[in-house]
Design a protein around this motif. Structure first.
Motif, PDB file in Angstrom:
ATOM      1  N   PRO A   1       0.815  -1.225   0.000  1.00 39.69           N
ATOM      2  CA  PRO A   1       0.000   0.000   0.000  1.00 39.69           C
ATOM      3  C   PRO A   1       0.845   1.270   0.000  1.00 39.69           C
ATOM      4  O   PRO A   1       1.996   1.270   0.438  1.00 39.69           O
ATOM      5  CB  PRO A   1      -0.793  -0.119   1.313  1.00 39.69           C
ATOM      6  CG  PRO A   1       0.054  -0.980   2.185  1.00 39.69           C
ATOM      7  CD  PRO A   1       0.719  -1.970   1.266  1.00 39.69           C
ATOM      8  N   GLU A   2       0.246   2.330  -0.506  1.00 38.83           N
ATOM      9  CA  GLU A   2       0.880   3.644  -0.393  1.00 38.83           C
ATOM     10  C   GLU A   2       0.840   4.094   1.072  1.00 38.83           C
ATOM     11  O   GLU A   2      -0.051   3.717   1.825  1.00 38.83           O
ATOM     12  CB  GLU A   2       0.144   4.666  -1.257  1.00 38.83           C
ATOM     13  CG  GLU A   2       0.250   4.419  -2.746  1.00 38.83           C
ATOM     14  CD  GLU A   2      -0.413   5.533  -3.543  1.00 38.83           C
ATOM     15  OE1 GLU A   2      -0.474   6.672  -3.009  1.00 38.83           O
ATOM     16  OE2 GLU A   2      -0.883   5.266  -4.655  1.00 38.83           O
ATOM     17  N   ILE A   3       1.794   4.914   1.446  1.00 38.42           N
ATOM     18  CA  ILE A   3       1.842   5.433   2.815  1.00 38.42           C
ATOM     19  C   ILE A   3       1.777   6.951   2.763  1.00 38.42           C
ATOM     20  O   ILE A   3       2.550   7.591   2.045  1.00 38.42           O
ATOM     21  CB  ILE A   3       3.127   4.988   3.546  1.00 38.42           C
ATOM     22  CG1 ILE A   3       3.168   3.465   3.668  1.00 38.42           C
ATOM     23  CG2 ILE A   3       3.202   5.630   4.933  1.00 38.42           C
ATOM     24  CD1 ILE A   3       4.426   2.936   4.330  1.00 38.42           C
ATOM     25  N   GLN A   4       0.852   7.533   3.513  1.00 42.94           N
ATOM     26  CA  GLN A   4       0.727   8.981   3.620  1.00 42.94           C
ATOM     27  C   GLN A   4       1.048   9.411   5.051  1.00 42.94           C
ATOM     28  O   GLN A   4       0.773   8.682   6.003  1.00 42.94           O
ATOM     29  CB  GLN A   4      -0.691   9.436   3.264  1.00 42.94           C
ATOM     30  CG  GLN A   4      -1.078   9.202   1.811  1.00 42.94           C
ATOM     31  CD  GLN A   4      -2.485   9.705   1.521  1.00 42.94           C
ATOM     32  OE1 GLN A   4      -3.169  10.254   2.393  1.00 42.94           O
ATOM     33  NE2 GLN A   4      -2.920   9.530   0.275  1.00 42.94           N
ATOM     34  N   LEU A   5       1.622  10.591   5.190  1.00 49.02           N
ATOM     35  CA  LEU A   5       1.915  11.167   6.500  1.00 49.02           C
ATOM     36  C   LEU A   5       0.994  12.359   6.747  1.00 49.02           C
ATOM     37  O   LEU A   5       0.830  13.211   5.866  1.00 49.02           O
ATOM     38  CB  LEU A   5       3.370  11.623   6.580  1.00 49.02           C
ATOM     39  CG  LEU A   5       4.442  10.535   6.522  1.00 49.02           C
ATOM     40  CD1 LEU A   5       5.823  11.168   6.563  1.00 49.02           C
ATOM     41  CD2 LEU A   5       4.273   9.555   7.658  1.00 49.02           C
ATOM     42  N   LYS A   6       0.387  12.404   7.947  1.00 50.47           N
ATOM     43  CA  LYS A   6      -0.485  13.522   8.311  1.00 50.47           C
ATOM     44  C   LYS A   6      -0.229  13.900   9.766  1.00 50.47           C
ATOM     45  O   LYS A   6       0.191  13.060  10.565  1.00 50.47           O
ATOM     46  CB  LYS A   6      -1.955  13.145   8.105  1.00 50.47           C
ATOM     47  CG  LYS A   6      -2.326  12.909   6.640  1.00 50.47           C
ATOM     48  CD  LYS A   6      -3.825  12.748   6.459  1.00 50.47           C
ATOM     49  CE  LYS A   6      -4.176  12.594   4.979  1.00 50.47           C
ATOM     50  NZ  LYS A   6      -5.645  12.505   4.765  1.00 50.47           N
ATOM     51  N   PRO A   7      -0.491  15.151  10.129  1.00 48.67           N
ATOM     52  CA  PRO A   7      -0.226  15.598  11.515  1.00 48.67           C
ATOM     53  C   PRO A   7      -1.194  14.979  12.514  1.00 48.67           C
ATOM     54  O   PRO A   7      -2.335  14.643  12.182  1.00 48.67           O
ATOM     55  CB  PRO A   7      -0.404  17.116  11.431  1.00 48.67           C
ATOM     56  CG  PRO A   7      -1.319  17.325  10.262  1.00 48.67           C
ATOM     57  CD  PRO A   7      -0.973  16.255   9.278  1.00 48.67           C
TER      58      PRO A   7
ATOM     59  N   ASP B   1      -0.534   8.269  16.216  1.00 49.17           N
ATOM     60  CA  ASP B   1       0.712   8.516  16.964  1.00 49.17           C
ATOM     61  C   ASP B   1       1.837   7.599  16.490  1.00 49.17           C
ATOM     62  O   ASP B   1       2.518   6.949  17.288  1.00 49.17           O
ATOM     63  CB  ASP B   1       0.475   8.324  18.466  1.00 49.17           C
ATOM     64  CG  ASP B   1      -0.609   9.249  19.003  1.00 49.17           C
ATOM     65  OD1 ASP B   1      -0.474  10.466  18.804  1.00 49.17           O
ATOM     66  OD2 ASP B   1      -1.577   8.752  19.600  1.00 49.17           O
ATOM     67  N   ALA B   2       2.040   7.579  15.187  1.00 49.34           N
ATOM     68  CA  ALA B   2       3.054   6.694  14.599  1.00 49.34           C
ATOM     69  C   ALA B   2       4.469   7.078  15.000  1.00 49.34           C
ATOM     70  O   ALA B   2       5.391   6.261  14.888  1.00 49.34           O
ATOM     71  CB  ALA B   2       2.930   6.701  13.072  1.00 49.34           C
TER      72      ALA B   2
ATOM     73  N   ILE C   1      -2.273   5.458   6.475  1.00 47.12           N
ATOM     74  CA  ILE C   1      -2.041   6.831   6.910  1.00 47.12           C
ATOM     75  C   ILE C   1      -1.332   6.783   8.252  1.00 47.12           C
ATOM     76  O   ILE C   1      -1.847   6.215   9.219  1.00 47.12           O
ATOM     77  CB  ILE C   1      -3.360   7.627   7.044  1.00 47.12           C
ATOM     78  CG1 ILE C   1      -4.081   7.678   5.695  1.00 47.12           C
ATOM     79  CG2 ILE C   1      -3.078   9.040   7.549  1.00 47.12           C
ATOM     80  CD1 ILE C   1      -5.422   8.390   5.755  1.00 47.12           C
ATOM     81  N   MET C   2      -0.139   7.352   8.316  1.00 46.72           N
ATOM     82  CA  MET C   2       0.590   7.484   9.570  1.00 46.72           C
ATOM     83  C   MET C   2       0.395   8.899  10.099  1.00 46.72           C
ATOM     84  O   MET C   2       0.787   9.869   9.440  1.00 46.72           O
ATOM     85  CB  MET C   2       2.085   7.218   9.364  1.00 46.72           C
ATOM     86  CG  MET C   2       2.443   5.793   9.018  1.00 46.72           C
ATOM     87  SD  MET C   2       4.247   5.580   8.946  1.00 46.72           S
ATOM     88  CE  MET C   2       4.370   3.833   8.519  1.00 46.72           C
ATOM     89  N   TYR C   3      -0.229   9.009  11.237  1.00 43.61           N
ATOM     90  CA  TYR C   3      -0.401  10.317  11.862  1.00 43.61           C
ATOM     91  C   TYR C   3       0.795  10.564  12.772  1.00 43.61           C
ATOM     92  O   TYR C   3       1.000   9.861  13.766  1.00 43.61           O
ATOM     93  CB  TYR C   3      -1.706  10.349  12.646  1.00 43.61           C
ATOM     94  CG  TYR C   3      -2.928  10.264  11.757  1.00 43.61           C
ATOM     95  CD1 TYR C   3      -3.397  11.386  11.076  1.00 43.61           C
ATOM     96  CD2 TYR C   3      -3.601   9.060  11.580  1.00 43.61           C
ATOM     97  CE1 TYR C   3      -4.512  11.315  10.248  1.00 43.61           C
ATOM     98  CE2 TYR C   3      -4.708   8.966  10.759  1.00 43.61           C
ATOM     99  CZ  TYR C   3      -5.159  10.096  10.090  1.00 43.61           C
ATOM    100  OH  TYR C   3      -6.257  10.021   9.262  1.00 43.61           O
TER     101      TYR C   3
ATOM    102  N   SER D   1      12.167   4.183  12.764  1.00 41.33           N
ATOM    103  CA  SER D   1      11.296   3.046  12.444  1.00 41.33           C
ATOM    104  C   SER D   1      10.351   3.398  11.307  1.00 41.33           C
ATOM    105  O   SER D   1      10.124   2.580  10.400  1.00 41.33           O
ATOM    106  CB  SER D   1      10.492   2.637  13.686  1.00 41.33           C
ATOM    107  OG  SER D   1      11.339   2.151  14.697  1.00 41.33           O
ATOM    108  N   MET D   2       9.799   4.595  11.333  1.00 44.72           N
ATOM    109  CA  MET D   2       8.918   5.022  10.244  1.00 44.72           C
ATOM    110  C   MET D   2       9.686   5.086   8.933  1.00 44.72           C
ATOM    111  O   MET D   2       9.192   4.638   7.882  1.00 44.72           O
ATOM    112  CB  MET D   2       8.320   6.398  10.571  1.00 44.72           C
ATOM    113  CG  MET D   2       7.314   6.396  11.707  1.00 44.72           C
ATOM    114  SD  MET D   2       6.818   8.073  12.177  1.00 44.72           S
ATOM    115  CE  MET D   2       6.085   8.668  10.645  1.00 44.72           C
TER     116      MET D   2
END
Length: 735
Positions: free
Chosen positions: A426-432, A527-528, A556-558, A565-566
């Protein structure tokens, strides 16, 4: 264990609607060749969705060896057992996990002089699975057992099981009274009333028994000493289901032994008791001396009279003839010498196997020191890690993220990155993190319109509970899965997610390894950036993999920063995507979502749970009257809720309650809400609290504006009972 007497014609026959593709042929060939080359350890490094279960099944069919598959939790073990049953419908595929729904081990706390007696609640169905497992290994070569790490704990000696079994054949003569005595030796209970599992009854010349490893009971009809017929029958209607030519009755318990061994064991127990009494007396420890004397003598008396005692496993070393410190008999000893072992999600399971011994020994040591148990109790224990490996023949580690231990010890590491379906990682997105709740709400609603499912993983139980409640208040069908949910209910909840009873599943550390959920298109990691066990590189890769079975998979990694690790998880995912895209382009493959039959091991138990008064329907539904559970009893209505003038509020409430049964039948959402059967305790007092608040606030006669202000405060504070009460009062005023 030697099983040379078993029929070699019993063979594993794999049934599947597809053939190996992607990286599967390479892995199957490499691992099979490695085992045939007599290598002890090998590893399958397979990404999520690469078909690791199918690859294992293909290897089993090629090698034709009795197989043990070890999983790190009951949910994963149940899922694997069901998958292997579909691959091998004509072979003996069984499920072996701890049979305790509740387990409080015997222990003693010296500081407060508190003795905690062993308390257990055994799940009868899982007990049946365990008995069926051991019986299958002793009678068939084509046996595959899916087990949790409970397989390394002490179990009855297979030699005693074989010595005590009763083989009965139609047309042969047997003394009925002798068979009854042998059944009692096997720990079956005689009854003249209802026939239960583990019981038998005699009616004239007909013997009826319900073996502990069977779903059905059996009837043996005698004419004198001659068996005229053997029938399997339905316990309630007593209708015959099948006629048999022979049947073997195995002991009712897994800790049974012969009378000769019991007599020999009693002598040794008495000798060790004298030694322990002398030790305590010499140390002037009179209380422990008296304690061990009374407890052990009571146990000896029970063994002499009934051949069994609660806690008999603590004397297992006497029955087995083991010396101090020698490993106990476990499920592994039931297998023949040439068996094959797969350790699924090995990066989790191997540390579990290594950790069991130390915790058990600490607790037992205190019991022995203070006179609650003889020193022999220390030998009723799980295997040490090195003992586990000495009992192995050939091992295959299976994981998407194998640890250094597996990689360093394996002669062959075979990687499966290319999925047969052509699906990409899967694609990975970063969000606050600041807007993570609002954002995930929008994402969930989008997936719901598409008929897709969402997994959300959090860091704390409290936050998971609050998020679940928040979603329910917004009429989003969500469920919260956690460590307090029992085995069967957990399986049930996961199935309900797949069937659409729920759209969102929220958890902490239970949404990682092994969950096969093709309907899930979005995985949200709250809380990634909080580095730790739950957000390590291994954990993140495993969590990301939960979205890899859907063609629109997204993670989605918040987070407010990128941790090491991320960064590793994102780079490894991108590496795999590159390999997969290259393969798809070269072979003209269009990715497609996987499809899998929705069937679970828990389905066999649904009717029993539905009829139990202790169980309700799954996950409560939010209504104007609070959270309600859907049961066959009349409930409060969701529809047609009209508000009467203030003075008639209670009368209107009674009217709604009177029509609840009719409304229940019309309500599809409630009707389809048939997941977990245990009542969710978090909602148990919701309605009572809300009614109390309504009465209190109603008496204050507050202005409408103040009621609205208080409603907003209650919502912000997540005080849902107060919010529901205020909302109902506002509707009454505005009506």
């Amino acid at each position: 264990m030697n099983q040379s007497n078993l029929d070699p014609k019993q063979r594993f026959l794999l049934q599947a609607d597809y053939t190996p593709s992607g990286d599967q042929p390479k892995v199957i060939s490499e691992i099979t060749s490695s085992i045939q080359a007599n290598n002890f350890e090998q590893t399958i490094l397979g990404v999520t969705g690469s078909g690791k279960t199918y690859m294992m099944a293909s290897i089993i069919e090629k090698l034709q060896k009795p197989t043990l598959i070890i999983a790190h939790n009951k949910t994963l073990a149940a899922q694997l057992a069901e998958e292997f049953r579909q691959f091998f419908p004509n072979n003996a595929v069984h499920y072996f996990v701890s049979y305790y729904d509740y387990y409080q081990p015997e222990s003693y706390i010296p500081r407060s002089d508190t003795y905690i007696e062993k308390q257990t609640q055994i799940n009868d169905e899982i007990d049946r699975f365990r008995n069926a497992s051991t019986q299958a290994i002793l009678t068939r070569r084509d046996t595959l057992i899916v087990a949790s790490v409970s397989c390394i704990y002490g179990l009855g000696n297979p030699e005693d099981i074989n010595a005590l079994k009763i083989e009965l054949n139609v047309g042969q003569k047997y003394k009925l009274d002798k068979i009854i005595r042998r059944l009692i030796d096997q720990q079956y209970v005689r009854t003249d009333l209802d026939l239960k599992r583990g019981y038998f009854r005699l009616r004239g010349d007909t013997l009826e028994i319900w073996p502990t490893g069977e779903e059905r009971a059996f009837r043996f009809s005698f004419f004198g000493d001659l068996i005229e017929s053997i029938q399997m029958f339905e316990q309630v209607t007593r209708h015959a289901l099948a006629d048999l030519l022979s049947y073997t009755i195995f002991p009712a318990r897994q800790f049974v032994t012969t009378q000769e061994k019991i007599n020999n064991a009693i002598v040794k127990i008495e000798e060790d008791l004298e030694k322990q009494l002398k030790y305590f007396t010499d140390q002037n420890l009179l209380l422990p001396a008296e304690r061990i004397k009374q407890r052990t003598q009571n146990d000896i008396e029970m063994l002499k009279n009934v051949g069994f005692v609660n806690g008999i496993e603590n004397y297992s070393s006497y029955f087995d003839g083991r010396g101090a410190g020698e490993p106990p008999t476990t499920l592994l000893d039931y297998f023949p010498d040439d068996f094959l072992t797969f350790i699924d999600e090995s990066h989790i399971t191997i540390p579990q196997i290594g950790a069991m011994y130390a915790g058990d020994r600490s607790r037992k040591g205190t019991l022995v020191e203070y006179g609650f148990r003889l020193p022999s109790a220390m030998d009723n224990r799980p295997l040490k890690k090195e003992e586990f490996y000495t009992k192995m023949n050939k091992i295959v580690y299976v994981s998407a993220t194998p640890a250094e231990y597996e990689l360093n010890n394996s002669k062959v590491v075979s990687e499966a990155v290319i999925r047969p379906t052509g699906l990409l990682d899967p694609e990975i997105q970063l969000k606050p993190t600041a807007t993570q709740v609002d954002d995930i709400l929008e994402q969930v609603r989008l997936r719901v319109t598409r008929g897709q499912r969402v997994l959300i993983t959090t860091l704390t139980k409290k936050f998971s509970e609050e998020l679940d409640l928040y979603f329910k208040q917004l009429n989003i069908k969500s469920a919260y899965i956690h460590s307090d949910v029992d085995t069967i209910e957990r399986i049930d909840i996961i199935k309900d997610l797949r069937t659409g009873v729920y759209d969102v599943l929220i958890g902490i550390n239970l949404l990682r390894e092994g969950l096969d959920l093709p309907e899930v298109s979005l995985v949200a990691i709250f809380d990634a950036d909080k580095e730790g066990f739950l957000r390590s590189k291994t954990s993140l890769i495993q969590i990301v993999g939960r979205a890899a079975r859907h063609e629109n998979g997204l993670v989605i990694m918040y987070a407010d920063k990128i941790t090491d690790s991320m960064r590793y998880a994102m780079s490894e995912t991108e590496r795999r995507r590159g390999l997969q895209m290259t393969y798809n382009q070269a072979n003209n493959i269009t990715p497609r979502s996987t499809k899998r039959k929705i069937q679970t091991l828990a389905d066999d138990l649904r009717e029993d749970m539905k009829e139990s008064e202790d169980y309700g329907e799954a996950g409560a539904t939010y209504t104007p009257f609070g959270y309600i559970e859907t049961t066959t009893k009349p409930t409060k209505s969701l529809d047609d809720f009209s508000i009467a003038p203030r003075g008639n509020y209670r009368e209107k409430r009674k009217a709604i309650q009177a029509t609840a049964s009719e409304e229940y039948n019309r309500n599809k959402e409630i009707e389809n809400n048939k997941g977990s059967r245990k009542k969710l305790q978090i909602f148990a007092n919701f309605e009572d609290k809300k009614d109390k608040y309504i009465a209190e606030i109603d008496d204050l006669e507050l202005p409408l504006a103040e009621l609205k202000d208080r409603l907003q405060i209650a919502v912000d504070a997540l005080d849902f009972e107060m919010a529901a009460a205020l909302r109902d009062l506002i509707k009454v005023r505005e009506g």
